[in-house]
Scaffold this motif. Structure first.
Motif, PDB file in Angstrom:
ATOM      1  N   ALA A  34      -6.563  -3.417  -7.776  1.00 35.51           N
ATOM      2  CA  ALA A  34      -5.164  -3.738  -8.051  1.00 35.51           C
ATOM      3  C   ALA A  34      -4.236  -2.665  -8.686  1.00 35.51           C
ATOM      4  O   ALA A  34      -3.155  -2.322  -8.596  1.00 35.51           O
ATOM      5  N   THR A  35      -5.035  -2.286  -9.763  1.00 31.77           N
ATOM      6  CA  THR A  35      -4.129  -1.270 -10.650  1.00 31.77           C
ATOM      7  C   THR A  35      -3.668   0.022  -9.826  1.00 31.77           C
ATOM      8  O   THR A  35      -2.905   0.485  -9.729  1.00 31.77           O
ATOM      9  N   LEU A  36      -4.818   0.556  -9.132  1.00 29.53           N
ATOM     10  CA  LEU A  36      -4.442   1.621  -8.287  1.00 29.53           C
ATOM     11  C   LEU A  36      -3.556   1.365  -7.122  1.00 29.53           C
ATOM     12  O   LEU A  36      -2.659   2.190  -6.918  1.00 29.53           O
ATOM     13  N   HIS A  37      -3.369   0.166  -6.513  1.00 28.14           N
ATOM     14  CA  HIS A  37      -2.640  -0.185  -5.643  1.00 28.14           C
ATOM     15  C   HIS A  37      -1.262  -0.311  -6.097  1.00 28.14           C
ATOM     16  O   HIS A  37      -0.132   0.245  -5.281  1.00 28.14           O
ATOM     17  N   ALA A  38      -1.018  -0.626  -7.491  1.00 21.28           N
ATOM     18  CA  ALA A  38       0.482  -0.575  -8.156  1.00 21.28           C
ATOM     19  C   ALA A  38       0.624   0.841  -8.315  1.00 21.28           C
ATOM     20  O   ALA A  38       1.891   1.245  -8.072  1.00 21.28           O
ATOM     21  N   LEU A  39      -0.057   1.609  -8.896  1.00 17.27           N
ATOM     22  CA  LEU A  39       0.098   3.306  -9.223  1.00 17.27           C
ATOM     23  C   LEU A  39       0.395   3.855  -7.971  1.00 17.27           C
ATOM     24  O   LEU A  39       1.197   4.877  -8.278  1.00 17.27           O
ATOM     25  N   VAL A  40      -0.236   3.671  -7.047  1.00  7.38           N
ATOM     26  CA  VAL A  40       0.106   4.694  -5.870  1.00  7.38           C
ATOM     27  C   VAL A  40       1.400   4.496  -5.365  1.00  7.38           C
ATOM     28  O   VAL A  40       2.240   5.514  -4.872  1.00  7.38           O
ATOM     29  N   ARG A  41       2.100   3.523  -5.343  1.00  2.00           N
ATOM     30  CA  ARG A  41       3.449   3.296  -5.171  1.00  2.00           C
ATOM     31  C   ARG A  41       4.539   4.149  -5.900  1.00  2.00           C
ATOM     32  O   ARG A  41       5.549   4.402  -5.309  1.00  2.00           O
ATOM     33  N   ASP A  42       4.214   4.624  -7.010  1.00  2.00           N
ATOM     34  CA  ASP A  42       4.984   5.635  -7.660  1.00  2.00           C
ATOM     35  C   ASP A  42       4.696   7.217  -7.498  1.00  2.00           C
ATOM     36  O   ASP A  42       5.640   8.025  -7.686  1.00  2.00           O
ATOM     37  N   ILE A  43       3.891   7.336  -6.288  1.00  2.00           N
ATOM     38  CA  ILE A  43       3.687   8.714  -5.913  1.00  2.00           C
ATOM     39  C   ILE A  43       4.657   9.138  -4.926  1.00  2.00           C
ATOM     40  O   ILE A  43       4.824   8.264  -4.138  1.00  2.00           O
ATOM     41  N   TYR A  49       0.080   1.505   2.656  1.00  2.00           N
ATOM     42  CA  TYR A  49      -1.435   1.158   2.788  1.00  2.00           C
ATOM     43  C   TYR A  49      -1.824  -0.138   3.487  1.00  2.00           C
ATOM     44  O   TYR A  49      -0.989  -0.986   3.542  1.00  2.00           O
ATOM     45  N   GLU A  50      -2.824   0.159   4.252  1.00  3.26           N
ATOM     46  CA  GLU A  50      -3.514  -1.248   5.030  1.00  3.26           C
ATOM     47  C   GLU A  50      -4.729  -1.177   4.513  1.00  3.26           C
ATOM     48  O   GLU A  50      -5.525  -0.169   4.473  1.00  3.26           O
ATOM     49  N   SER A  51      -5.464  -2.315   4.427  1.00  2.00           N
ATOM     50  CA  SER A  51      -7.019  -2.308   4.115  1.00  2.00           C
ATOM     51  C   SER A  51      -7.556  -3.629   4.776  1.00  2.00           C
ATOM     52  O   SER A  51      -6.878  -4.679   4.873  1.00  2.00           O
ATOM     53  N   ALA A  52      -9.087  -3.490   4.933  1.00  6.12           N
ATOM     54  CA  ALA A  52      -9.521  -4.709   5.558  1.00  6.12           C
ATOM     55  C   ALA A  52     -11.097  -4.576   5.126  1.00  6.12           C
ATOM     56  O   ALA A  52     -11.441  -3.533   4.750  1.00  6.12           O
ATOM     57  N   GLY A  53     -11.790  -5.721   5.218  1.00  9.06           N
ATOM     58  CA  GLY A  53     -13.070  -5.559   4.808  1.00  9.06           C
ATOM     59  C   GLY A  53     -13.873  -6.625   5.438  1.00  9.06           C
ATOM     60  O   GLY A  53     -13.160  -7.524   6.280  1.00  9.06           O
ATOM     61  N   THR A  54     -15.052  -6.420   5.596  1.00 10.83           N
ATOM     62  CA  THR A  54     -16.120  -7.297   6.113  1.00 10.83           C
ATOM     63  C   THR A  54     -16.897  -8.097   5.139  1.00 10.83           C
ATOM     64  O   THR A  54     -17.133  -7.683   3.962  1.00 10.83           O
TER      65      THR A  54
END
Length: 113
Positions: A34-43, A49-54
């Motif tokens: 969650a922290t990384l997803h917030a931080l990358v927006r400022d780059i 991004y899109e993500s999925a998991g099984t």
């Protein structure tokens, strides 16, 4: 997981495709993600991004960047570097990163009014 698709961008742009196998819900993983997803927006140059998991622990995240400078800035971001270190030490059984240049894009959206 994301619930919508990232919009089409005018090519060229770049992708970082991260695929991994990890145990379910390792300690600290969700908070760090969650922290990384917030931080990358400022780059600068980050497009989305899109993500999925099984249920079995395979996860895929695709991050989109306008240029290689933005992607490289994210690659070397201090908190991202720390998360990568922790991922190798604690979270992932294995992972792969694939960097690509998108030269063509198209899609389909059903009108659901």
């Amino acid at each position: 997981m994301t619930q919508s698709l990232v919009g089409g961008f005018e090519p060229p742009y770049y992708t970082a495709v991260f695929t991994a196998i990890r145990p379910d819900a390792p300690e600290g993983y969700a908070e760090t993600a969650a922290t990384l997803h917030a931080l990358v927006r400022d780059i600068p140059g980050f497009l989305g991004y899109e993500s999925a998991g099984t249920p079995g622990g395979i996860g895929i995240t695709v991050a989109y960047f306008r240029d290689l400078e933005g992607l490289t800035a994210w690659q070397h971001h201090p908190e991202h570097l720390e998360a990568k270190r922790r991922g190798r030490a604690e979270w992932y059984d294995s992972y792969r990163v694939h960097i690509g240049k998108v030269e063509r894009t198209y899609g389909f959206d059903r009108d659901r009014d």
